[in-house]
Design a protein around this motif. Structure first.
Motif, PDB file in Angstrom:
ATOM      1  N   PHE A  87     -32.814  56.027 -10.425  1.00  0.00           N
ATOM      2  CA  PHE A  87     -32.442  55.380 -11.682  1.00  0.00           C
ATOM      3  C   PHE A  87     -33.159  54.030 -11.809  1.00  0.00           C
ATOM      4  N   ASP A  88     -33.121  53.242 -10.749  1.00  0.00           N
ATOM      5  CA  ASP A  88     -33.802  51.947 -10.741  1.00  0.00           C
ATOM      6  C   ASP A  88     -35.301  52.108 -10.985  1.00  0.00           C
ATOM      7  N   ASP A  89     -35.906  53.039 -10.269  1.00  0.00           N
ATOM      8  CA  ASP A  89     -37.355  53.229 -10.368  1.00  0.00           C
ATOM      9  C   ASP A  89     -37.774  53.634 -11.774  1.00  0.00           C
ATOM     10  N   SER A  90     -37.011  54.518 -12.389  1.00  0.00           N
ATOM     11  CA  SER A  90     -37.360  54.989 -13.725  1.00  0.00           C
ATOM     12  C   SER A  90     -37.261  53.870 -14.751  1.00  0.00           C
ATOM     13  N   ILE A  91     -36.193  53.114 -14.701  1.00  0.00           N
ATOM     14  CA  ILE A  91     -35.997  52.020 -15.658  1.00  0.00           C
ATOM     15  C   ILE A  91     -37.067  50.952 -15.476  1.00  0.00           C
ATOM     16  N   THR A  92     -37.337  50.580 -14.227  1.00  0.00           N
ATOM     17  CA  THR A  92     -38.362  49.568 -13.967  1.00  0.00           C
ATOM     18  C   THR A  92     -39.724  50.030 -14.452  1.00  0.00           C
ATOM     19  N   GLU A  93     -40.068  51.280 -14.158  1.00  0.00           N
ATOM     20  CA  GLU A  93     -41.366  51.807 -14.571  1.00  0.00           C
ATOM     21  C   GLU A  93     -41.482  51.849 -16.089  1.00  0.00           C
ATOM     22  N   PHE A  94     -40.433  52.261 -16.756  1.00  0.00           N
ATOM     23  CA  PHE A  94     -40.450  52.337 -18.219  1.00  0.00           C
ATOM     24  C   PHE A  94     -40.722  50.974 -18.840  1.00  0.00           C
ATOM     25  N   PHE A  95     -39.968  49.974 -18.456  1.00  0.00           N
ATOM     26  CA  PHE A  95     -40.109  48.667 -19.094  1.00  0.00           C
ATOM     27  C   PHE A  95     -41.345  47.923 -18.594  1.00  0.00           C
ATOM     28  N   TRP A  96     -41.692  48.069 -17.329  1.00  0.00           N
ATOM     29  CA  TRP A  96     -42.877  47.411 -16.805  1.00  0.00           C
ATOM     30  C   TRP A  96     -44.138  47.904 -17.510  1.00  0.00           C
ATOM     31  N   VAL A  97     -44.293  49.224 -17.611  1.00  0.00           N
ATOM     32  CA  VAL A  97     -45.502  49.784 -18.205  1.00  0.00           C
ATOM     33  C   VAL A  97     -45.502  49.630 -19.732  1.00  0.00           C
ATOM     34  N   SER A  98     -44.329  49.440 -20.320  1.00  0.00           N
ATOM     35  CA  SER A  98     -44.282  49.138 -21.762  1.00  0.00           C
ATOM     36  C   SER A  98     -45.062  47.870 -22.081  1.00  0.00           C
ATOM     37  N   THR A 149     -39.741  52.600 -31.034  1.00  0.00           N
ATOM     38  CA  THR A 149     -38.736  53.666 -31.042  1.00  0.00           C
ATOM     39  C   THR A 149     -38.282  53.991 -29.626  1.00  0.00           C
ATOM     40  N   ALA A 150     -39.229  54.069 -28.701  1.00  0.00           N
ATOM     41  CA  ALA A 150     -38.892  54.364 -27.314  1.00  0.00           C
ATOM     42  C   ALA A 150     -37.999  53.283 -26.722  1.00  0.00           C
ATOM     43  N   LEU A 151     -38.310  52.038 -27.009  1.00  0.00           N
ATOM     44  CA  LEU A 151     -37.491  50.924 -26.510  1.00  0.00           C
ATOM     45  C   LEU A 151     -36.075  50.985 -27.077  1.00  0.00           C
ATOM     46  N   ALA A 184     -42.354  70.952 -19.671  1.00  0.00           N
ATOM     47  CA  ALA A 184     -42.841  69.908 -20.583  1.00  0.00           C
ATOM     48  C   ALA A 184     -41.731  69.382 -21.498  1.00  0.00           C
ATOM     49  N   HIS A 185     -40.488  69.418 -21.005  1.00  0.00           N
ATOM     50  CA  HIS A 185     -39.331  68.878 -21.744  1.00  0.00           C
ATOM     51  C   HIS A 185     -39.160  69.544 -23.107  1.00  0.00           C
ATOM     52  N   LYS A 186     -39.549  70.794 -23.251  1.00  0.00           N
ATOM     53  CA  LYS A 186     -39.646  71.407 -24.572  1.00  0.00           C
ATOM     54  C   LYS A 186     -38.308  71.526 -25.306  1.00  0.00           C
ATOM     55  N   ARG A 187     -37.186  71.426 -24.588  1.00  0.00           N
ATOM     56  CA  ARG A 187     -35.888  71.572 -25.254  1.00  0.00           C
ATOM     57  C   ARG A 187     -35.282  70.232 -25.680  1.00  0.00           C
ATOM     58  N   LEU A 188     -35.941  69.130 -25.382  1.00  0.00           N
ATOM     59  CA  LEU A 188     -35.387  67.823 -25.744  1.00  0.00           C
ATOM     60  C   LEU A 188     -35.135  67.662 -27.247  1.00  0.00           C
ATOM     61  N   ILE A 225     -46.889  57.494 -18.905  1.00  0.00           N
ATOM     62  CA  ILE A 225     -45.817  56.858 -18.129  1.00  0.00           C
ATOM     63  C   ILE A 225     -44.605  56.505 -18.975  1.00  0.00           C
ATOM     64  N   VAL A 226     -44.790  55.715 -20.029  1.00  0.00           N
ATOM     65  CA  VAL A 226     -43.633  55.227 -20.793  1.00  0.00           C
ATOM     66  C   VAL A 226     -42.840  56.372 -21.384  1.00  0.00           C
ATOM     67  N   ARG A 227     -43.503  57.282 -22.071  1.00  0.00           N
ATOM     68  CA  ARG A 227     -42.781  58.398 -22.700  1.00  0.00           C
ATOM     69  C   ARG A 227     -42.181  59.326 -21.648  1.00  0.00           C
ATOM     70  N   GLU A 228     -42.901  59.526 -20.550  1.00  0.00           N
ATOM     71  CA  GLU A 228     -42.383  60.384 -19.490  1.00  0.00           C
ATOM     72  C   GLU A 228     -41.133  59.794 -18.838  1.00  0.00           C
ATOM     73  N   GLU A 229     -41.109  58.492 -18.634  1.00  0.00           N
ATOM     74  CA  GLU A 229     -39.920  57.870 -18.044  1.00  0.00           C
ATOM     75  C   GLU A 229     -38.751  57.879 -19.026  1.00  0.00           C
ATOM     76  N   LEU A 230     -39.047  57.699 -20.313  1.00  0.00           N
ATOM     77  CA  LEU A 230     -37.987  57.832 -21.313  1.00  0.00           C
ATOM     78  C   LEU A 230     -37.399  59.232 -21.259  1.00  0.00           C
ATOM     79  N   TYR A 231     -38.249  60.226 -21.116  1.00  0.00           N
ATOM     80  CA  TYR A 231     -37.772  61.601 -21.049  1.00  0.00           C
ATOM     81  C   TYR A 231     -36.907  61.834 -19.815  1.00  0.00           C
TER      82      TYR A 231
END
Length: 266
Positions: free
Chosen positions: A142-153, A230-232, A201-205, A175-181
């Motif tokens: 959870f920590d890694d995903s959140i950090t990666e999302f906002f850092w790479v944003s 939008t992602a943020l 590929a997250h096709k059901r999201l 990275i950003v969209r993948e971590e959001l997913y």
């Protein structure tokens, strides 16, 4: 040839070849949650005796159709050919030694045996997509995903401000969209007691989150900036309830600071 004809040819080829002891089947054709259509691949493994396995690198594949293109992926203890035929059929054919069958069946609940000349695997349980269900995240994940999302944003923002569309889009898409997913997938997992798959590929999201298609409008800097915004927003709306429900924590102040910093400059 029709897909039914190809399927029958896959079976008869194995039945007539004494070196082939079993036929394994994998993938979406074994997934009860997938609606069958004409575009499904055949994912097939021929299991042969261990002593003859090394000779199967020259297995005759021309019988399965008029080849358009193929990709050959040799690996340890596996010959593999991905084949697209001119009639529209696709066959991913693997050949492995029969000694690996227990591992083959254990690695994925979609794997099964269609034909068994040895009689050892005649009462297998029905296939399911259980192996692919969303997994509950650990605190570290959870920590890694959140950090990666906002850092790479912030990288995406830098690319937008510099007018570098390809740079911005590369980091947003990879990275950003993948971590959001990942975060959205965990939300679905929590809501369904982690008992389903969101598909390749997250096709059901899109069935769970309205407007997610807007994250793909990246043809110019304005579109990329809007997608990032939008992602943020989606991440900030999601995190409080997700962390509460999963009983996980995150650095709220850091998320708010980073979000404010980016949005003020977009």
């Amino acid at each position: 040839m029709t897909s039914e004809t190809l399927y029958n040819l896959i079976l008869t080829t194995a039945q007539e070849n004494t070196a082939i002891l079993m036929i394994g089947s994998e993938g979406s054709r074994n997934d009860p949650t997938v609606t069958p259509d004409q575009y499904q691949d055949f994912d097939i493994t021929y299991f042969v005796s261990d002593d003859v396995f090394p000779t199967f690198d020259v297995f005759d594949r021309s019988r399965f159709g008029d080849m358009m293109i193929q990709q050959i992926l040799p690996e340890k203890n596996r010959w593999c050919w991905l084949m697209q035929f001119m009639d529209g059929n696709r066959l991913d054919l693997k050949i492995q030694p029969v000694s690996v069958v227990p591992d083959y069946l254990a690695e994925d609940t979609l794997n099964t045996i269609l034909l068994d000349k040895t009689g050892h695997y005649t009462n297998l349980t029905a296939t399911s997509d259980r192996t692919h269900w969303v997994q509950r995240p650990t605190q570290s994940e959870f920590d890694d995903s959140i950090t990666e999302f906002f850092w790479v944003s912030t990288y995406v923002l830098k690319g937008i401000l510099r007018g570098e569309l390809l740079y911005a889009n590369t980091f947003f898409e990879s990275i950003v969209r993948e971590e959001l997913y990942r975060l959205l997938t965990w939300r679905i997992g929590r809501d369904t007691d982690f008992s389903l798959s969101v598909g390749k590929a997250h096709k059901r999201l899109p069935a769970y989150f309205e407007g997610i298609e807007s994250l793909y409008d990246l043809s110019d800097l304005t579109g990329t900036g809007q997608a990032l915004s939008t992602a943020l927003k989606m991440a900030n709306d999601l995190l409080p309830s997700l962390s509460h429900d999963l009983q996980l924590t995150y650095d709220v102040a850091s998320v708010e600071r980073t979000t404010d910093y980016i949005l003020r400059q977009l």
